[in-house]
Design a protein around this motif. Sequence first.
Motif, PDB file in Angstrom:
ATOM      1  N   LEU A  68      33.861  52.346  28.938  1.00 29.04           N
ATOM      2  CA  LEU A  68      32.777  51.986  28.007  1.00 29.04           C
ATOM      3  C   LEU A  68      33.285  52.136  26.578  1.00 29.04           C
ATOM      4  O   LEU A  68      32.913  53.037  25.827  1.00 29.04           O
ATOM      5  N   ARG A  69      34.191  51.218  26.196  1.00 31.95           N
ATOM      6  CA  ARG A  69      34.807  51.246  24.868  1.00 31.95           C
ATOM      7  C   ARG A  69      34.994  49.821  24.374  1.00 31.95           C
ATOM      8  O   ARG A  69      35.256  48.906  25.160  1.00 31.95           O
ATOM      9  N   TRP A  70      34.855  49.656  23.097  1.00 33.13           N
ATOM     10  CA  TRP A  70      34.966  48.352  22.473  1.00 33.13           C
ATOM     11  C   TRP A  70      35.860  48.457  21.243  1.00 33.13           C
ATOM     12  O   TRP A  70      35.836  49.471  20.535  1.00 33.13           O
ATOM     13  N   LEU A  71      36.652  47.442  20.977  1.00 34.77           N
ATOM     14  CA  LEU A  71      37.411  47.327  19.731  1.00 34.77           C
ATOM     15  C   LEU A  71      36.625  46.415  18.802  1.00 34.77           C
ATOM     16  O   LEU A  71      36.381  45.241  19.120  1.00 34.77           O
ATOM     17  N   VAL A  72      36.237  46.967  17.662  1.00 30.57           N
ATOM     18  CA  VAL A  72      35.308  46.276  16.772  1.00 30.57           C
ATOM     19  C   VAL A  72      35.844  46.328  15.342  1.00 30.57           C
ATOM     20  O   VAL A  72      36.290  47.376  14.873  1.00 30.57           O
ATOM     21  N   ALA A  73      35.776  45.210  14.654  1.00 26.46           N
ATOM     22  CA  ALA A  73      36.110  45.175  13.224  1.00 26.46           C
ATOM     23  C   ALA A  73      34.874  45.595  12.433  1.00 26.46           C
ATOM     24  O   ALA A  73      33.823  44.943  12.513  1.00 26.46           O
ATOM     25  N   LEU A  74      34.989  46.694  11.700  1.00 28.13           N
ATOM     26  CA  LEU A  74      33.863  47.216  10.936  1.00 28.13           C
ATOM     27  C   LEU A  74      33.900  46.678   9.516  1.00 28.13           C
ATOM     28  O   LEU A  74      34.958  46.346   8.987  1.00 28.13           O
ATOM     29  N   ARG A  75      32.741  46.601   8.914  1.00 32.57           N
ATOM     30  CA  ARG A  75      32.674  46.118   7.538  1.00 32.57           C
ATOM     31  C   ARG A  75      32.667  47.299   6.576  1.00 32.57           C
ATOM     32  O   ARG A  75      32.240  48.408   6.922  1.00 32.57           O
ATOM     33  N   VAL A 118      31.495  54.910  24.082  1.00 34.84           N
ATOM     34  CA  VAL A 118      30.155  55.273  24.519  1.00 34.84           C
ATOM     35  C   VAL A 118      30.292  56.067  25.817  1.00 34.84           C
ATOM     36  O   VAL A 118      31.020  55.669  26.729  1.00 34.84           O
ATOM     37  N   TYR A 119      29.614  57.192  25.895  1.00 39.18           N
ATOM     38  CA  TYR A 119      29.603  57.998  27.114  1.00 39.18           C
ATOM     39  C   TYR A 119      28.260  57.825  27.801  1.00 39.18           C
ATOM     40  O   TYR A 119      27.205  58.030  27.192  1.00 39.18           O
ATOM     41  N   SER A 120      28.312  57.418  29.066  1.00 40.63           N
ATOM     42  CA  SER A 120      27.085  57.158  29.806  1.00 40.63           C
ATOM     43  C   SER A 120      27.352  57.304  31.298  1.00 40.63           C
ATOM     44  O   SER A 120      28.488  57.117  31.759  1.00 40.63           O
ATOM     45  N   ASN A 121      26.310  57.645  32.039  1.00 38.45           N
ATOM     46  CA  ASN A 121      26.410  57.660  33.498  1.00 38.45           C
ATOM     47  C   ASN A 121      25.801  56.412  34.124  1.00 38.45           C
ATOM     48  O   ASN A 121      25.692  56.307  35.352  1.00 38.45           O
ATOM     49  N   ALA A 122      25.408  55.462  33.283  1.00 39.13           N
ATOM     50  CA  ALA A 122      24.786  54.231  33.767  1.00 39.13           C
ATOM     51  C   ALA A 122      25.848  53.252  34.269  1.00 39.13           C
ATOM     52  O   ALA A 122      27.027  53.333  33.901  1.00 39.13           O
ATOM     53  N   ALA A 123      25.413  52.314  35.083  1.00 38.37           N
ATOM     54  CA  ALA A 123      26.340  51.341  35.667  1.00 38.37           C
ATOM     55  C   ALA A 123      26.908  50.408  34.616  1.00 38.37           C
ATOM     56  O   ALA A 123      28.079  50.000  34.693  1.00 38.37           O
ATOM     57  N   GLU A 124      26.113  50.052  33.589  1.00 31.33           N
ATOM     58  CA  GLU A 124      26.600  49.146  32.565  1.00 31.33           C
ATOM     59  C   GLU A 124      25.965  49.461  31.220  1.00 31.33           C
ATOM     60  O   GLU A 124      24.850  49.979  31.143  1.00 31.33           O
ATOM     61  N   VAL A 125      26.716  49.159  30.171  1.00 29.26           N
ATOM     62  CA  VAL A 125      26.265  49.437  28.805  1.00 29.26           C
ATOM     63  C   VAL A 125      26.594  48.234  27.933  1.00 29.26           C
ATOM     64  O   VAL A 125      27.685  47.649  28.036  1.00 29.26           O
ATOM     65  N   GLU A 126      25.648  47.877  27.071  1.00 29.34           N
ATOM     66  CA  GLU A 126      25.885  46.837  26.069  1.00 29.34           C
ATOM     67  C   GLU A 126      25.885  47.481  24.692  1.00 29.34           C
ATOM     68  O   GLU A 126      25.020  48.295  24.370  1.00 29.34           O
ATOM     69  N   LEU A 127      26.883  47.105  23.872  1.00 26.80           N
ATOM     70  CA  LEU A 127      27.001  47.654  22.531  1.00 26.80           C
ATOM     71  C   LEU A 127      26.642  46.601  21.495  1.00 26.80           C
ATOM     72  O   LEU A 127      27.100  45.460  21.576  1.00 26.80           O
ATOM     73  N   PHE A 128      25.824  47.009  20.519  1.00 23.84           N
ATOM     74  CA  PHE A 128      25.484  46.155  19.384  1.00 23.84           C
ATOM     75  C   PHE A 128      26.020  46.813  18.111  1.00 23.84           C
ATOM     76  O   PHE A 128      25.800  48.003  17.878  1.00 23.84           O
ATOM     77  N   VAL A 129      26.729  46.048  17.286  1.00 24.62           N
ATOM     78  CA  VAL A 129      27.240  46.533  16.007  1.00 24.62           C
ATOM     79  C   VAL A 129      26.671  45.643  14.921  1.00 24.62           C
ATOM     80  O   VAL A 129      26.872  44.411  14.952  1.00 24.62           O
TER      81      VAL A 129
END
Length: 822
Positions: free
Chosen positions: A689-696, A658-669
Motif C-alpha cells: 500500500l504505497r504510491w510514488l507521487v509528485a508533490l507540489r 498507507v498502513y491498513s488491514n483492509a483488502a484494498e486502499v485508494e489514495l487521493f492526493v
Amino acid sequence: MKKHTVICFWLLLLLSFLGHPAAAQQSTRLTDGWEFVRQDLGSVWEAVRPVVAGNPESVPLWTPVTLPHCFNARDAVDPDVNYYQGPGWYRTQLAIQNPYANGRTLLHFEGAGQKTRVFIYSTEVGGHVGGYDEWTVDITQAVAEFQKTEAFKTQFKGKIPLSIRCDNSRDLEMMPSDLSDFNVYGGLYRYLNLRYEPAVSLERVAVKAEVDKAGKQGQLTVKGDFREPFASGNAQVSVRLLDPRGKQAAKSQVSLSLKSGELELGSFKMKAPRLWSPERPDLYTVQVTVTTDGQTFQQTEKVGFRHIEFVEHGPFLLNGQRLLLRGTHRHEDHAGVAAAMTEPQIRQEMRLMKQMGINFIRLGHYQQSRIVLNLCDSLGITVWEEIPWCRGGLGGEAYQSQGLRMLTNMIQQHYNHPAVLIWGLGNENDWPGDFPEFDKEKIRTYMKSLNNLAHQLDPARYTAIRRCDFCKDIPDVYSPSIWAGWYRGIYTDYKEVSEQEFKSVKRFLHVEWGGDSHAGRHSENPDNALAKISRGQGADERAGDASLFGGSARVSKDGDWSESYLCNLVDWHLKEQETMPWLSGAAYWPFKDFSTPVRPDNPIPYMNQKGVVERDLTPKEAFYVFQSYWTTAPMVHIYGHSWPVRWGDAGEKKMVKVYSNAAEVELFVNGQSQGVKRRNSQDFPAAGLRWLVALREGENTFRAVARQGKATVQDQITQRYQTAKWSKPAKLTLEKTGETNGVATLEVKMLDAQGVPCLDAANWVRFGLIGGGQLLDDLGTSSSSRKVQAYNGRAIIRVQTNGLRSVASVASEGLEIAFLNL
C-alpha cells in the motif's frame, strides 16, 4: 423519614443479622490525607512530634500528596540531575472502625519501593524488602494499644497515626540491579488498602482450573490457607462457581477444622467448560465464604479454563490450536507520575495495547500490579511475568533469599490468573558488573533453584529466561538476544538468525526486538544507515551496543532514530513472522517509552525511546503498523501525521505509505486519485500500500479510503512540501502556535542564514521560562522536555500560563538565544 429510606434501613439491618456476603470484610484504598517528605528523619518520632508537642515550627516541611505516589515522579527524566535514591517518609491519621468483634485490622500493600518500614505512632509494626510483590501488615494489636493512650484521646482526637518509611537507596545486595535499564523507583507507588476482616479469614485462595486438550473435561480445585493466628474450632466453608454469564455452575459446602497449611475447600468436575482465549476471554467466578461464630468472610476470584502447550521445537498451542503470540512489554512508568500509575491510567494503557492487536505481554522486569493481571484476564492478553533478577550477576545470601521469596510471592499472588503462561526467572543474567565475582556455575546453580521452586509451586506453567546463553538449558522456554537492524546486523537478517536460535533450544520464544525512535522525527531516506553495517556479525546485543559512541557501525549508534526507520523495521519483522510456522511468538520491546538512568545521551535524556507510544501514551507511527498486521476491525493510517513538512526536488516523486488491514486502499492526493492498491503482507514496505507521487510546492492533502467488504474507513492528513535547499542552522525562531485551557504550545524552528528551514537538523535545544507561568517539562516526551534533540529542525514545549506574563527562551549551542513574551 421518607419511605425508601426506611426500607433501605431495615434491609441493611436484616442483612447484618443474616451474615449476608454484603457484610463481609471491608477494604478501603487509602488515597487521600497523606503528607510526604523526601529525606530521612531522625526517627519516627519526628513524624508524630508536631501533633504531640503542638509545635508549628517543626521541621522538615511536609508536602500534601495523594497515593499512589512516587519519589521520582519528575526527577527520573530531569536532564540535569541524577534521580533521587534514598529514604522518604509518608504520614497520615486513620479513623479505625473495625465492625468485627475480635476482628483483624490490616494494611495491605500492593507494592512499595524498595525497602519499607511501617509504624503505628512510635511502634514499628512491620516491613518488607522488595519493590514489586504484595504484602500485608497486621496492625490490630498496635491500634488497640495506642487507643489506650492519652495521646489517642487528646492530641490525635481518636485517630491512629500511621507513618511509613520507603527507601530506594542503592544496595548491591538487593534486586533489581542498579545497572538495569530502568529506574529503581521509591515510594508508595501502588495502592495501599485498609482492610477489616473477621477473626477467622483466608490469607490465600488458590484455584486450579484444568481442562484437557480437547476442551471436553474440566476440573476445578479450590484450596486455601487460614490467616494465622486463629483459635481452635471449625469453620463452615461454601464454594460457589458461577459461569461467565453469572449463572451458578456448581456449589459445595464443607465443615473444616481450623489448622495451619493449605486445605482443600472444594472440587468440581466440569463437562465442556467455556474456554478462555484472547478472542473470547471467558472467566468463571469462584466465591468462597467462610462462616464462624456468626461472622462471615468472603473472597472472590476470577479464573479461566484453558490448555497451554509450548511444543518442543515447535509453536505454541492454546486449547489444542496454534496461537502465534503477538506481544509487547510493559514497564510501570508514566509521564508525570513515574511508577505511581492510577487504575484509570493503567486501564487506558492496557486497552490501547489491545487496540494495537496484542495477545501476549511480557511484564518486564518485575511482578506488576494486580490491576494489570486482572486486565490481562478480562481483555484476553497472555502473560510472561518475571522476578527482578535483572543484570548484575549474583549477590550473596540476602540477595538470593530475596529472589526466592519474590518468586514465591509472585506465583502465589498471581496463581489464579488464566492469562499467565510463563514464570520468568531472570533477565540478562550474563551481564557482569555489580560484584567483583562473576561465576557462571554459581549463577547456573541459583537458576536451577529458581526453576525447581517455580515448578514445585506451579507444575502447570512454564518457566523462562531471556539472554543468558550459559543457562538456556535450565528453564522450559528460552529467549536469546535478537536485535536485527538495531544493535547488530540489518533487519532483513531477522528470520535467518531466528531460525538458527530456534534450532539450538528445546522451546524458543523471541522477546525483545525493535529500535529507538524520536517521536516527531521523520526521514526521506530512513534506511541510509544500513549501508554502513557489516553483514554476518549476528543480531545479538553485546556490551556497549547501547552506547551512542564508539564501537562498530550499528543502527543504534549511526541511524537517524526516525519514526520512518522504525516503521520499516517493524514492518519487515511482522511480515516475516507470518511465514514462520514454527514460531511460538515474539514480543516487541517495549510498548511505551520509559525512563532509565543509563541513557543520559538519548534525544530525550534518560528515556528509552523504543516504545510505539510515548510516555504519555501518544501513539507513534509504528503503532499503526502493528494494527495493520494484528487487528481485524477495519483501520487505515497514512504515514506522517506528525510530519508537517516533507522535502525534495521539484517534480521528484515521493513515496506515500498507507498502513491498513483492509483488502484494498485508494489514495487521493490533492483531490486526484492515485489508484487502488491491494494489500499483500509480503510486499514490503507497507504490504504493497504505497504510491510514488509528485508533490507540489507548499500544501498537499492526502486521503486514503480503505475497503474491506462493505466496510469503508478513511484517513486524511495535510503536509507541506519544501524544495528550497538549506545549509547549516544559523538562527532560532520561537513562536506560540496555539493555546488551549491555559496551556500554550511553543515551537522552535531552526533556519539557515537565508531563513530556509533546516528540515534534517537534530541539534540539541534547551527551553527556559521566567515569570508567572510554568514550563511543562520533565515528563519524558518529545514535547515535554526542556532539553531535547530537534526533530526535523523543530521542537515544541508547552507552558501553563496561569494567566500571568512570562518570557520563554530557547537556546542551542552556537546559535543566538530566541525569546518570546507570553
